[in-house]
Design an enzyme around this catalytic site. Structure first.
Site, short mmCIF file in Angstrom:
data_model
loop_
_atom_site.label_atom_id
_atom_site.label_comp_id
_atom_site.label_asym_id
_atom_site.label_seq_id
_atom_site.Cartn_x
_atom_site.Cartn_y
_atom_site.Cartn_z
N HIS A 22 0.70 -1.19 -0.38
CA HIS A 22 0.06 0.24 -0.29
C HIS A 22 0.97 1.54 -0.11
O HIS A 22 1.64 1.49 0.86
CB HIS A 22 -1.57 -0.02 1.42
CG HIS A 22 -1.97 -1.32 1.31
ND1 HIS A 22 -2.43 -1.92 1.97
CD2 HIS A 22 -2.80 -1.60 -0.07
CE1 HIS A 22 -3.77 -2.72 1.41
NE2 HIS A 22 -3.70 -2.52 0.12
N ALA A 23 -0.16 1.89 -1.29
CA ALA A 23 1.43 3.19 -1.30
C ALA A 23 1.63 3.71 0.36
O ALA A 23 2.51 4.58 0.06
CB ALA A 23 0.74 3.98 -2.40
N GLU A 25 1.49 3.53 3.20
CA GLU A 25 1.66 3.26 4.24
C GLU A 25 3.86 3.35 4.35
O GLU A 25 4.81 2.24 4.25
CB GLU A 25 1.33 1.78 5.19
CG GLU A 25 -0.27 2.02 4.40
CD GLU A 25 -0.78 0.68 4.28
OE1 GLU A 25 0.38 -0.32 4.50
OE2 GLU A 25 -1.90 0.32 3.86
N ARG A 79 -3.14 4.84 -2.04
CA ARG A 79 -3.68 3.48 -1.06
C ARG A 79 -2.79 2.29 -2.64
O ARG A 79 -2.51 1.45 -2.27
CB ARG A 79 -4.40 2.92 -0.69
CG ARG A 79 -5.05 1.61 -0.14
CD ARG A 79 -6.16 2.04 0.38
NE ARG A 79 -6.56 0.16 0.77
CZ ARG A 79 -6.31 -0.57 1.29
NH1 ARG A 79 -5.29 -0.11 2.87
NH2 ARG A 79 -6.62 -1.95 1.77
N HIS A 148 2.87 -3.66 7.00
CA HIS A 148 1.97 -2.58 6.57
C HIS A 148 1.50 -2.13 7.22
O HIS A 148 2.33 -1.79 8.76
CB HIS A 148 0.09 -3.33 6.59
CG HIS A 148 -0.18 -4.18 5.15
ND1 HIS A 148 -0.71 -3.28 4.02
CD2 HIS A 148 0.20 -5.43 4.86
CE1 HIS A 148 -0.82 -4.21 3.16
NE2 HIS A 148 -0.07 -5.90 3.79
N GLU A 220 1.24 -4.89 10.88
CA GLU A 220 0.68 -3.69 10.53
C GLU A 220 1.55 -3.25 12.21
O GLU A 220 1.23 -2.69 13.09
CB GLU A 220 -0.91 -3.23 11.56
CG GLU A 220 -1.82 -4.29 10.34
CD GLU A 220 -2.57 -2.80 9.18
OE1 GLU A 220 -1.72 -1.34 8.97
OE2 GLU A 220 -3.34 -3.84 8.94
C1 9B3 Z 1 -5.93 -7.69 3.89
C2 9B3 Z 1 -6.67 -7.97 3.93
CL1 9B3 Z 1 -7.76 -8.36 2.48
C3 9B3 Z 1 -6.25 -9.33 4.00
N1 9B3 Z 1 -6.12 -10.97 3.76
N2 9B3 Z 1 -5.16 -9.06 5.33
C4 9B3 Z 1 -4.58 -8.36 6.20
C5 9B3 Z 1 -5.72 -7.27 5.67
C6 9B3 Z 1 -5.01 -5.49 6.30
C7 9B3 Z 1 -4.67 -4.45 5.40
C8 9B3 Z 1 -5.75 -4.30 4.19
O1 9B3 Z 1 -5.02 -4.79 3.28
O2 9B3 Z 1 -6.55 -3.76 4.55
C9 9B3 Z 1 -4.19 -3.34 5.99
SE1 9B3 Z 1 -3.56 -1.88 5.35
ZN ZN Z 2 -1.78 -1.68 3.82
ZN ZN Z 3 -2.98 -0.67 7.11
#
Ligand code: 9B3
Ligand code: ZN
Ligand code: ZN
Length: 267
Positions: A22-23, A25, A79, A148, A220
């Site tokens: 994600h950009a 982060e 993002r 993340h 995270e």
């Molecule tokens: C979301 C998903 Cl779909 C996953 N399998 N594991 C972690 C996350 C959390 C991250 C997201 O993509 O929203 C946090 Se930025």
């Molecule tokens: Zn993320």
């Molecule tokens: Zn996040």
């Protein structure tokens, strides 16, 4: 980046860390570089990183989403990646919704949305490249970690369903969180994604787990919302050091759990 393991007698084992899906982060790509620097500087000085590098290949992808990351240099809150949709109207697919695990459920096929999962699973070259690499190396990769921010959590499968995965992940992250509390006086929570953060499908950790990589985690990193994505430079070292401790704690645990039983005492 690839660190071949240094131990000659090591079995075939490997771990993977990716950053910058994600950009916005920004602490995430910083962590990958922090990890590489630590590996290069403290091999044979720090016992945990030495043990890890002696017995595992370590694959590090510092920025999975380079186009999006670059875009945040002028549009800080971006993002997704920067792929242009068929209609040409909106830009960007959320790479962490583009993996082939219960794809589309809980996300959106509308390219204008923040959690657009793309036109089909692995439609994006970034996700496809990672998936192809892990498919090719699934016999050796035993640990998958994706970095993340923010919220200070260790997430493990599943996010796409409330079903329970095997609970061994649970204990590893508990120890990681305890050590962070002890050494850095900082709090990390942990649990399966759907129940701990939010339910959603198409994520890389669930996908890697279902591929057969039984130790699969989303970290995270800092913080818990005070600065959010705009974590100030003065917090970088603290955020990275505690995450590094967690990576090493979990990697060593995986080594212990996957060690072949010693057989040199058989009569
Ligand atoms: C979301 C998903 Cl779909 C996953 N399998 N594991 C972690 C996350 C959390 C991250 C997201 O993509 O929203 C946090 Se930025
Ligand atoms: Zn993320
Ligand atoms: Zn996040």
């Amino acid at each position: 980046m690839h660190f071949p393991r240094t131990g000659k007698l090591a079995q075939q084992k490997a771990m993977w860390i990716d950053c910058g899906i994600h950009a916005r982060e920004w602490i995430s790509p910083a962590f990958c570089l922090w990890f590489v620097h630590h590996s290069l500087s403290f091999y044979q000085q720090n016992s945990e990183i030495t043990r890890i590098l002696d017995s595992m290949d370590v694959y590090v992808l510092p920025v999975m989403n380079p186009d999006g990351y670059k875009y945040t240099w002028t549009r800080r809150w971006w993002r997704k990646n920067r792929s242009i949709s068929k209609s040409g109207f909106c830009v960007g697919v959320d790479l962490n919704r583009n993996f082939d695990v219960d794809w589309v459920k809980g996300s959106s096929q509308n390219p204008c949305e923040e959690i657009n999962c793309g036109p089909f699973p692995e439609s994006e070259p970034e996700a496809q490249a990672v998936a192809n690499f892990l498919r090719r190396h699934k016999d050796t990769v035993q640990l998958y970690i994706t970095i993340h921010s923010y919220s200070q959590m260790f997430i493990f499968p599943y996010s796409y369903t409330f079903d329970q995965a095997e609970n061994h992940n649970d204990l590893m992250v508990q120890e990681a969180a305890q050590r962070i509390k002890r050494y850095y006086r900082n709090t990390y929570t942990y649990g399966p994604g759907a129940a701990t953060l939010y339910p959603c499908s198409g994520g890389s950790d669930d996908w890697a787990y279902k591929l057969g990589i039984k130790y699969s985690f989303t970290f995270e990193l800092q913080d818990r919302g005070e600065y959010g994505f705009l974590l100030p430079p003065s917090h970088i070292s603290g955020a990275c050091n505690e995450a590094l401790l967690a990576v090493k704690t979990i990697a060593v645990k995986v080594l212990e759990k996957t060690q072949a039983p010693a057989n040199h005492h058989t009569i």
